[in-house]
Design a protein around this motif. Sequence first.
Motif, mmCIF file in Angstrom:
data_model
loop_
_atom_site.group_PDB
_atom_site.id
_atom_site.type_symbol
_atom_site.label_atom_id
_atom_site.label_comp_id
_atom_site.label_asym_id
_atom_site.label_seq_id
_atom_site.Cartn_x
_atom_site.Cartn_y
_atom_site.Cartn_z
ATOM 1 N N GLN A 177 -1.730 1.849 -8.500
ATOM 2 C CA GLN A 177 -0.968 1.224 -9.590
ATOM 3 C C GLN A 177 -1.238 1.886 -10.946
ATOM 4 N N SER A 231 5.557 -1.973 -11.187
ATOM 5 C CA SER A 231 4.392 -1.251 -10.664
ATOM 6 C C SER A 231 3.623 -2.119 -9.669
ATOM 7 N N SER A 236 3.162 -1.240 -5.736
ATOM 8 C CA SER A 236 1.819 -1.296 -5.139
ATOM 9 C C SER A 236 1.807 -2.187 -3.906
#
Length: 148
Positions: free
Chosen positions: A43, A72, A76
């Motif tokens: 991330q 993000s 992830s």
Amino acid sequence: MKKFMEEFKAFIMRGNVMDMAVGVIIGGAFTAIVTSLTTDIIQPLIAILSGGGTEVSTGMDITVGSNTISFSSFISSVINFLIIALIVFCLVKSISKLQSAADALMHKEKEEEEATAPTCPHCLEEVKEGATRCPHCGGEIPGGAKAK
């Protein structure tokens, strides 16, 4: 109630349930490792590559009012899922391959065992090695029992 508890105990002690319990525990521990990999390493890399600097909360995240849409974090999570799915796939494939090899070995041993069993030439029933008479039909076995 006693019968119910006995059935429950038999259910719990079955191999599949115990294997599943171990799998869930190991899966939970492995999930923590993969989550840490995606949260702590992947991330921040996504944030850096998207031009957000070194802070994870910037980059691909969009703030609308007091709410943040965290792309993000979503990326992830997808990577997290794919890593875990890949590991599970590899484990299942390996276990299936081992099971197939074990089954083939058992089948081969069974065929060898069946092929070497001596039989009576009259009734074709299995007899003990070295027998002179068949216990099934009483027929004489010349020279003792011989394997076919």
